[in-house]
Design a protein around this motif. Structure first.
Motif, PDB file in Angstrom:
ATOM      1  N   MET A 156       0.810  -1.218   0.000  1.00 29.28           N
ATOM      2  CA  MET A 156       0.000   0.000   0.000  1.00 29.28           C
ATOM      3  C   MET A 156       0.839   1.263   0.000  1.00 29.28           C
ATOM      4  O   MET A 156       0.333   2.356  -0.239  1.00 29.28           O
ATOM      5  N   ASP A 157       2.117   1.129   0.307  1.00 32.07           N
ATOM      6  CA  ASP A 157       3.019   2.288   0.329  1.00 32.07           C
ATOM      7  C   ASP A 157       4.406   1.773  -0.056  1.00 32.07           C
ATOM      8  O   ASP A 157       5.200   1.357   0.784  1.00 32.07           O
TER       9      ASP A 157
ATOM     10  N   PRO B 216       8.760   0.391   3.663  1.00 35.45           N
ATOM     11  CA  PRO B 216       8.675  -1.043   3.986  1.00 35.45           C
ATOM     12  C   PRO B 216       8.775  -1.314   5.483  1.00 35.45           C
ATOM     13  O   PRO B 216       8.921  -0.397   6.302  1.00 35.45           O
ATOM     14  N   LEU B 217       8.718  -2.604   5.813  1.00 36.80           N
ATOM     15  CA  LEU B 217       8.944  -3.065   7.183  1.00 36.80           C
ATOM     16  C   LEU B 217      10.437  -3.316   7.354  1.00 36.80           C
ATOM     17  O   LEU B 217      11.050  -4.037   6.558  1.00 36.80           O
ATOM     18  N   VAL B 218      11.023  -2.724   8.384  1.00 34.13           N
ATOM     19  CA  VAL B 218      12.464  -2.813   8.616  1.00 34.13           C
ATOM     20  C   VAL B 218      12.720  -3.424   9.997  1.00 34.13           C
ATOM     21  O   VAL B 218      12.050  -3.066  10.974  1.00 34.13           O
ATOM     22  N   LYS B 219      13.682  -4.334  10.062  1.00 33.12           N
ATOM     23  CA  LYS B 219      14.065  -4.931  11.335  1.00 33.12           C
ATOM     24  C   LYS B 219      15.366  -4.298  11.807  1.00 33.12           C
ATOM     25  O   LYS B 219      16.386  -4.348  11.121  1.00 33.12           O
ATOM     26  N   VAL B 220      15.332  -3.679  12.976  1.00 32.65           N
ATOM     27  CA  VAL B 220      16.524  -3.098  13.606  1.00 32.65           C
ATOM     28  C   VAL B 220      16.794  -3.902  14.871  1.00 32.65           C
ATOM     29  O   VAL B 220      16.017  -3.857  15.825  1.00 32.65           O
TER      30      VAL B 220
ATOM     31  N   PHE C 262      10.902  -4.659  14.988  1.00 27.28           N
ATOM     32  CA  PHE C 262      10.351  -4.447  13.655  1.00 27.28           C
ATOM     33  C   PHE C 262       9.723  -3.059  13.596  1.00 27.28           C
ATOM     34  O   PHE C 262       8.906  -2.699  14.448  1.00 27.28           O
ATOM     35  N   ILE C 263      10.118  -2.301  12.569  1.00 31.97           N
ATOM     36  CA  ILE C 263       9.613  -0.930  12.417  1.00 31.97           C
ATOM     37  C   ILE C 263       8.852  -0.834  11.106  1.00 31.97           C
ATOM     38  O   ILE C 263       9.421  -1.051  10.033  1.00 31.97           O
ATOM     39  N   ASP C 264       7.566  -0.511  11.187  1.00 31.02           N
ATOM     40  CA  ASP C 264       6.727  -0.343   9.995  1.00 31.02           C
ATOM     41  C   ASP C 264       6.779   1.130   9.598  1.00 31.02           C
ATOM     42  O   ASP C 264       6.153   1.975  10.235  1.00 31.02           O
ATOM     43  N   LEU C 265       7.540   1.419   8.550  1.00 32.26           N
ATOM     44  CA  LEU C 265       7.733   2.818   8.147  1.00 32.26           C
ATOM     45  C   LEU C 265       6.446   3.451   7.624  1.00 32.26           C
ATOM     46  O   LEU C 265       6.341   4.671   7.570  1.00 32.26           O
ATOM     47  N   SER C 266       5.466   2.619   7.242  1.00 29.24           N
ATOM     48  CA  SER C 266       4.190   3.190   6.803  1.00 29.24           C
ATOM     49  C   SER C 266       3.421   3.794   7.972  1.00 29.24           C
ATOM     50  O   SER C 266       2.549   4.637   7.779  1.00 29.24           O
ATOM     51  N   LYS C 267       3.774   3.353   9.191  1.00 31.55           N
ATOM     52  CA  LYS C 267       3.137   3.904  10.396  1.00 31.55           C
ATOM     53  C   LYS C 267       4.048   4.883  11.118  1.00 31.55           C
ATOM     54  O   LYS C 267       3.581   5.860  11.707  1.00 31.55           O
ATOM     55  N   GLU C 268       5.342   4.618  11.086  1.00 30.61           N
ATOM     56  CA  GLU C 268       6.316   5.524  11.718  1.00 30.61           C
ATOM     57  C   GLU C 268       6.690   6.612  10.707  1.00 30.61           C
ATOM     58  O   GLU C 268       7.747   6.559  10.074  1.00 30.61           O
TER      59      GLU C 268
END
Length: 348
Positions: free
Chosen positions: A319-320, A324-328, A332-338
């Motif tokens: 959807m964006d 993407p979803l990134v693992k640090v 897990f960090i969802d950049l579409s929400k952050e």
């Protein structure tokens, strides 16, 4: 080999002890680099380190996971650049070049492209910080080949499109060196002189190859579908499909080029800029082919986020595209929400 820390790979081995500006010992010689080490170097504002191994060994590890093919690809790549330089200088002197050299030098490299699916790593591994018109032209030729493949062109046409991308800037051989190699903004008069390279390329290719289509690509690769391009301000239906492909490849390679000692541009922003150009400037078909085929290549790539943290892309967001979803580490960090975070660059 001295490299920028943003080009470090997990598993690289430090050749020397690392100290910060205050003389504090940060990392020891022979340290095998981990994600945490890259973050530590960044925290201490250390930009360059010496690592063991040659460029060829890094490419072998990065691109083909240790097989013998990368050295062969690297050889053919360097050979193509040397030959391009040779016939570019021919064009400077005489206004034409030996057509036999184009196919002979480009073909071995193109034959190997079908074996390499990770386009991002291939292109970034061969980028040069002291980029010249020769390297840029070869990169555009390679990416044009891929875009043509993604669009479903048969191999015979992919080779022709790639050759057109390889030769798209040959007209710059007729542009004064002082303008061609200028670092920084050109004034209006200099820009007008530079823009003449499209017509010059058309004449050189017709004289050298007697190939109207390849010549037309050189003439039209700066035309834009809304009529704002040059040299004729053509609109969508007047621009040759091959030129539309090469125009997209040219924009992408230009936008991802990083001068020496500068961090790479935010890759997500580059993709977004190309995506937006697909609405009126560049043809939407090659733009969409580029975006949708590069995005899967991003999964598994190490990235640096805008907060300086280093992680790995684990999932694309349908959807964006650009968040993407990134693992640090284990988070897990969802950049579409952050929305306050983004990808600063891909670490290749």
């Amino acid at each position: 080999m001295r490299i920028h820390i943003k080009k470090l790979k997990i598993g690289d081995v430090l050749k020397t002890d690392i100290f910060n500006r205050q003389g504090l010992h940060v990392l020891a010689k022979k340290t095998k680099i981990r994600l945490e080490d890259i973050a530590l170097l960044n925290k201490h504002n250390i930009k360059f380190v010496d690592v063991e191994g040659s460029v060829e060994e890094r490419i072998a590890r990065e691109v083909f996971n240790g097989t013998e093919r990368p050295l062969r690809v690297k050889h053919n790549y360097d050979e193509s650049i040397r030959e391009y330089q040779a016939f570019f200088l021919e064009a400077v002197i005489s206004g034409e070049f030996d057509q036999s050299k184009v196919k002979w030098t480009l073909m071995p490299l193109l034959e190997q492209l079908d074996e390499q699916k990770d386009v991002l790593t291939l292109l970034f591994s061969f980028q040069k910080e002291d980029e010249t018109i020769y390297n840029h032209s070869l990169q555009v030729g390679l990416l044009s080949y891929y875009i043509a493949a993604w669009l479903g062109y048969p191999k015979s046409e992919r080779l022709e499109i790639s050759k057109a991308g390889y030769l798209h800037d040959i007209g710059k051989s007729r542009v004064p060196l002082s303008i061609r190699n200028r670092v920084g903004q050109l004034n209006d008069e200099e820009e007008k002189v530079l823009q003449k390279h499209t017509a010059a390329g058309y004449q050189i290719i017709r004289k050298s190859l007697n190939n109207d289509t390849t010549a037309l690509v050189a003439l039209q690769h700066h035309e834009r579908e809304d009529g704002t391009g040059y040299p004729f301000g053509l609109q969508k239906d007047k621009i040759h499909p091959y030129a539309q492909i090469v125009a997209v490849a040219n924009e992408f390679i230009s936008k991802t080029f990083t001068p020496a000692e500068q961090p790479r541009r935010n890759f997500s922003i580059v993709l977004q800029e190309i995506y937006e150009l697909g609405f009126g400037k560049l043809n939407e078909k090659p733009v969409q082919a580029l975006i949708h085929n590069l995005l899967p290549n991003m999964i598994g790539k190490k990235v640096q986020l805008s907060n300086g943290h280093i992680g790995e892309i684990v999932l694309n967001n349908p959807m964006d595209f650009f968040r993407p979803l990134v693992k640090v580490k284990e988070v897990f960090i969802d950049l579409s929400k952050e929305r306050n975070l983004n990808i600063r660059e891909i670490i290749v």
